[in-house]
Design a protein around this motif. Structure first.
Motif, PDB file in Angstrom:
ATOM      1  N   ARG A  87       0.848  -1.184   0.000  1.00 44.83           N
ATOM      2  CA  ARG A  87       0.000   0.000   0.000  1.00 44.83           C
ATOM      3  C   ARG A  87       0.896   1.252   0.000  1.00 44.83           C
ATOM      4  NH1 ARG A  87      -3.740  -0.095   4.932  1.00 44.83           N
ATOM      5  NH2 ARG A  87      -4.755   1.567   3.775  1.00 44.83           N
ATOM      6  N   PRO A  88       1.625   1.491  -1.083  1.00 44.72           N
ATOM      7  CA  PRO A  88       2.586   2.593  -1.080  1.00 44.72           C
ATOM      8  C   PRO A  88       1.922   3.945  -1.315  1.00 44.72           C
ATOM      9  CG  PRO A  88       2.620   1.471  -3.190  1.00 44.72           C
ATOM     10  CD  PRO A  88       1.640   0.739  -2.339  1.00 44.72           C
ATOM     11  N   GLY A  89       2.272   4.911  -0.501  1.00 44.75           N
ATOM     12  CA  GLY A  89       1.895   6.292  -0.763  1.00 44.75           C
ATOM     13  C   GLY A  89       0.411   6.571  -0.782  1.00 44.75           C
ATOM     14  N   LYS A  90       0.039   7.543  -1.596  1.00 43.08           N
ATOM     15  CA  LYS A  90      -1.331   8.027  -1.710  1.00 43.08           C
ATOM     16  C   LYS A  90      -1.980   7.456  -2.966  1.00 43.08           C
ATOM     17  CE  LYS A  90      -3.926  12.341  -2.180  1.00 43.08           C
ATOM     18  NZ  LYS A  90      -3.805  13.817  -2.289  1.00 43.08           N
ATOM     19  N   VAL A  91      -3.118   6.799  -2.816  1.00 40.35           N
ATOM     20  CA  VAL A  91      -3.823   6.219  -3.946  1.00 40.35           C
ATOM     21  C   VAL A  91      -4.527   7.328  -4.737  1.00 40.35           C
ATOM     22  CG1 VAL A  91      -5.598   4.588  -4.680  1.00 40.35           C
ATOM     23  CG2 VAL A  91      -4.171   4.067  -2.716  1.00 40.35           C
ATOM     24  N   VAL A  92      -4.273   7.374  -6.050  1.00 44.82           N
ATOM     25  CA  VAL A  92      -4.835   8.447  -6.878  1.00 44.82           C
ATOM     26  C   VAL A  92      -5.647   7.923  -8.062  1.00 44.82           C
ATOM     27  CG1 VAL A  92      -3.052  10.139  -6.266  1.00 44.82           C
ATOM     28  CG2 VAL A  92      -2.675   8.572  -8.196  1.00 44.82           C
ATOM     29  N   GLY A  93      -5.706   6.607  -8.227  1.00 44.69           N
ATOM     30  CA  GLY A  93      -6.481   6.070  -9.339  1.00 44.69           C
ATOM     31  C   GLY A  93      -6.587   4.565  -9.253  1.00 44.69           C
ATOM     32  N   SER A 173      -9.429  13.694  -9.550  1.00 42.07           N
ATOM     33  CA  SER A 173      -9.364  14.958 -10.284  1.00 42.07           C
ATOM     34  C   SER A 173      -8.069  15.706 -10.002  1.00 42.07           C
ATOM     35  CB  SER A 173     -10.567  15.842  -9.920  1.00 42.07           C
ATOM     36  OG  SER A 173     -10.613  16.094  -8.523  1.00 42.07           O
ATOM     37  N   THR A 174      -7.446  15.470  -8.852  1.00 39.95           N
ATOM     38  CA  THR A 174      -6.193  16.158  -8.504  1.00 39.95           C
ATOM     39  C   THR A 174      -4.984  15.526  -9.173  1.00 39.95           C
ATOM     40  OG1 THR A 174      -5.900  14.776  -6.529  1.00 39.95           O
ATOM     41  CG2 THR A 174      -7.127  16.836  -6.267  1.00 39.95           C
ATOM     42  N   ALA A 175      -5.155  14.345  -9.783  1.00 41.67           N
ATOM     43  CA  ALA A 175      -4.015  13.638 -10.386  1.00 41.67           C
ATOM     44  C   ALA A 175      -4.192  13.415 -11.882  1.00 41.67           C
ATOM     45  CB  ALA A 175      -3.815  12.301  -9.686  1.00 41.67           C
ATOM     46  N   GLN A 176      -5.218  13.967 -12.474  1.00 44.38           N
ATOM     47  CA  GLN A 176      -5.446  13.762 -13.903  1.00 44.38           C
ATOM     48  C   GLN A 176      -4.422  14.543 -14.728  1.00 44.38           C
ATOM     49  OE1 GLN A 176      -9.588  14.563 -14.735  1.00 44.38           O
ATOM     50  NE2 GLN A 176     -10.297  12.935 -13.379  1.00 44.38           N
ATOM     51  N   GLY A 177      -4.084  13.990 -15.889  1.00 43.94           N
ATOM     52  CA  GLY A 177      -3.101  14.621 -16.759  1.00 43.94           C
ATOM     53  C   GLY A 177      -1.667  14.313 -16.393  1.00 43.94           C
ATOM     54  N   GLY A 181      -3.802   7.359 -15.678  1.00 44.04           N
ATOM     55  CA  GLY A 181      -4.703   6.539 -16.476  1.00 44.04           C
ATOM     56  C   GLY A 181      -3.977   5.723 -17.526  1.00 44.04           C
ATOM     57  N   LYS A 182      -2.953   6.293 -18.122  1.00 40.68           N
ATOM     58  CA  LYS A 182      -2.177   5.590 -19.155  1.00 40.68           C
ATOM     59  C   LYS A 182      -1.492   4.357 -18.577  1.00 40.68           C
ATOM     60  CE  LYS A 182      -0.078   8.146 -22.112  1.00 40.68           C
ATOM     61  NZ  LYS A 182       0.881   9.082 -22.766  1.00 40.68           N
ATOM     62  N   ARG A 183      -0.937   4.480 -17.369  1.00 44.69           N
ATOM     63  CA  ARG A 183      -0.263   3.339 -16.737  1.00 44.69           C
ATOM     64  C   ARG A 183      -1.261   2.237 -16.398  1.00 44.69           C
ATOM     65  NH1 ARG A 183       4.353   3.721 -13.648  1.00 44.69           N
ATOM     66  NH2 ARG A 183       3.842   1.569 -13.039  1.00 44.69           N
ATOM     67  N   LEU A 184      -2.406   2.621 -15.878  1.00 44.89           N
ATOM     68  CA  LEU A 184      -3.418   1.639 -15.517  1.00 44.89           C
ATOM     69  C   LEU A 184      -3.965   0.938 -16.762  1.00 44.89           C
ATOM     70  CD1 LEU A 184      -5.288   3.795 -12.869  1.00 44.89           C
ATOM     71  CD2 LEU A 184      -4.138   1.631 -12.388  1.00 44.89           C
ATOM     72  N   LEU A 185      -4.084   1.679 -17.827  1.00 46.40           N
ATOM     73  CA  LEU A 185      -4.548   1.100 -19.092  1.00 46.40           C
ATOM     74  C   LEU A 185      -3.508   0.155 -19.672  1.00 46.40           C
ATOM     75  CD1 LEU A 185      -6.726   1.128 -21.350  1.00 46.40           C
ATOM     76  CD2 LEU A 185      -5.478   3.056 -22.363  1.00 46.40           C
ATOM     77  N   GLN A 186      -2.246   0.538 -19.561  1.00 40.57           N
ATOM     78  CA  GLN A 186      -1.175  -0.249 -20.167  1.00 40.57           C
ATOM     79  C   GLN A 186      -1.059  -1.632 -19.536  1.00 40.57           C
ATOM     80  OE1 GLN A 186       0.563   0.876 -22.896  1.00 40.57           O
ATOM     81  NE2 GLN A 186       1.298  -1.231 -22.995  1.00 40.57           N
ATOM     82  N   GLY A 207     -12.914   9.659 -21.905  1.00 37.80           N
ATOM     83  CA  GLY A 207     -11.801   8.733 -22.053  1.00 37.80           C
ATOM     84  C   GLY A 207     -11.373   8.460 -23.478  1.00 37.80           C
ATOM     85  N   LEU A 208     -12.108   8.968 -24.466  1.00 34.12           N
ATOM     86  CA  LEU A 208     -11.845   8.622 -25.858  1.00 34.12           C
ATOM     87  C   LEU A 208     -10.427   8.952 -26.304  1.00 34.12           C
ATOM     88  CD1 LEU A 208     -15.156   9.582 -27.717  1.00 34.12           C
ATOM     89  CD2 LEU A 208     -14.112   7.308 -27.544  1.00 34.12           C
ATOM     90  N   ALA A 209      -9.936  10.132 -25.942  1.00 33.17           N
ATOM     91  CA  ALA A 209      -8.601  10.542 -26.397  1.00 33.17           C
ATOM     92  C   ALA A 209      -7.524   9.590 -25.880  1.00 33.17           C
ATOM     93  CB  ALA A 209      -8.309  11.971 -25.950  1.00 33.17           C
ATOM     94  N   LEU A 210      -7.626   9.202 -24.611  1.00 28.88           N
ATOM     95  CA  LEU A 210      -6.641   8.281 -24.036  1.00 28.88           C
ATOM     96  C   LEU A 210      -6.683   6.940 -24.737  1.00 28.88           C
ATOM     97  CD1 LEU A 210      -4.622   7.244 -21.930  1.00 28.88           C
ATOM     98  CD2 LEU A 210      -6.571   6.817 -20.401  1.00 28.88           C
ATOM     99  N   TYR A 211      -7.864   6.377 -24.888  1.00 34.17           N
ATOM    100  CA  TYR A 211      -7.975   5.036 -25.466  1.00 34.17           C
ATOM    101  C   TYR A 211      -7.555   5.019 -26.935  1.00 34.17           C
ATOM    102  CZ  TYR A 211     -10.651   4.363 -21.185  1.00 34.17           C
ATOM    103  OH  TYR A 211     -11.040   4.318 -19.865  1.00 34.17           O
ATOM    104  N   THR A 212      -7.927   6.045 -27.653  1.00 29.55           N
ATOM    105  CA  THR A 212      -7.532   6.118 -29.063  1.00 29.55           C
ATOM    106  C   THR A 212      -6.014   6.208 -29.188  1.00 29.55           C
ATOM    107  OG1 THR A 212      -9.626   7.201 -29.653  1.00 29.55           O
ATOM    108  CG2 THR A 212      -7.814   7.404 -31.209  1.00 29.55           C
ATOM    109  N   SER A 213      -5.392   6.961 -28.293  1.00 30.15           N
ATOM    110  CA  SER A 213      -3.941   7.133 -28.359  1.00 30.15           C
ATOM    111  C   SER A 213      -3.197   5.834 -28.079  1.00 30.15           C
ATOM    112  CB  SER A 213      -3.491   8.200 -27.350  1.00 30.15           C
ATOM    113  OG  SER A 213      -3.586   7.725 -26.012  1.00 30.15           O
ATOM    114  N   ARG A 214      -3.854   4.877 -27.421  1.00 28.55           N
ATOM    115  CA  ARG A 214      -3.218   3.601 -27.095  1.00 28.55           C
ATOM    116  C   ARG A 214      -3.655   2.487 -28.041  1.00 28.55           C
ATOM    117  NH1 ARG A 214       1.033   4.924 -25.241  1.00 28.55           N
ATOM    118  NH2 ARG A 214       1.363   2.867 -24.317  1.00 28.55           N
ATOM    119  N   GLY A 215      -4.287   2.837 -29.152  1.00 24.87           N
ATOM    120  CA  GLY A 215      -4.582   1.852 -30.175  1.00 24.87           C
ATOM    121  C   GLY A 215      -5.982   1.278 -30.183  1.00 24.87           C
TER     122      GLY A 215
END
Length: 244
Positions: A87-93, A173-177, A181-186, A207-215
């Motif tokens: 359980r490292p650090g602060k959970v953000v997603g 919302s404090t950790a977006q951008g 999300g990219k790491r969790l998706l990967q 979420g469309l932009a993120l998912y499209t960018s990953r194929g």
């Protein structure tokens, strides 16, 4: 500088608790949730309850993997930290990935068991009581929820049966951008590539932009609100197909 990010699998109910508020925060303006849970905006505490039971369902379902993303917590004293590996650090997603299918490979991921099935059954009874007789009933439309659930299952059924399916992805919302999300998706993309099977999901507009960018590419629609609103069913095909 972006803080280092750690992914860890959620394996206890204690680790699940911080995710309730992250889900409520990340999806507070989501059209789909606000359609079948119309009282959530007026009663934010009900929205947290909804995410609690949604994630508890995911926790007790076979084949589901809940991953939490954490960053170092500036308010945490390193000298008193406990179980840093788990359980490292602060959970953000978080993300919920599901290994779908009936193959031996799928079964090796799915696990399950009689005890877990019993806990899921008891949870369903608790959900019915909460949303029929307790305070959160004011926020939920059962008829709309049933419709949305039916459409969601139809969208999943339209995809290849052997696949990794992204059930949920939420970032505070404090950790977006910041690449959370990219790491969790990967994580799920890597599993699908390793097995040679597609990765699939149903995307909100956000979420469309993120998912499209990953194929991921559009492979259908999920309609709700009498067809006035929709979400995008997406699939990412693998670069190769395993023959073994």
């Amino acid at each position: 500088m972006t803080p280092p990010l750690t992914l860890h699998r959620v394996t206890t109910l204690q680790d699940l608790e911080p995710l309730y508020h992250i889900g409520a925060d990340a999806f507070r303006n989501d059209p789909g949730l606000n359609w079948f849970y119309p009282g959530g905006r007026d009663h934010p505490e009900d929205f947290v309850v909804a995410w609690k039971y949604l994630l508890l369902q995911e926790f007790f379902d076979k084949g589901k993997f809940i991953l939490a993303a954490s960053i170092p917590d500036p308010d945490q004293d390193d000298n008193t930290s406990i179980c840093v590996e788990r359980r490292p650090g602060k959970v953000v997603g978080f993300a919920v990935w599901e290994r779908r299918g009936d193959s031996e490979a799928a079964k090796s991921w799915q696990g399950g068991g009689v005890l877990k099935g019993l806990k899921r059954f008891l949870l369903n009874l608790q959900i019915i009581h909460t949303f029929c007789f307790d305070t959160p009933r004011r926020s939920l439309s059962w008829s709309r929820l049933r419709h949305f659930g039916h459409e969601l299952e139809a969208a999943k059924a339209s995809q290849p049966s052997e696949s990794w399916y992204l059930s949920n992805l939420a970032v505070s919302s404090t950790a977006q951008g910041k690449g959370v999300g990219k790491r969790l998706l990967q994580w799920g993309i890597d599993r699908s590539e390793e097995e040679g099977i597609p990765a699939t999901l149903v995307s909100t507009d956000a979420g469309l932009a993120l998912y499209t960018s990953r194929g991921f590419r559009n492979s259908g629609w999920l309609f709700f609100d009498d067809g006035r609103q929709k979400q995008t069913v997406m699939r990412r095909n693998v670069k190769y197909v395993r023959l073994d």
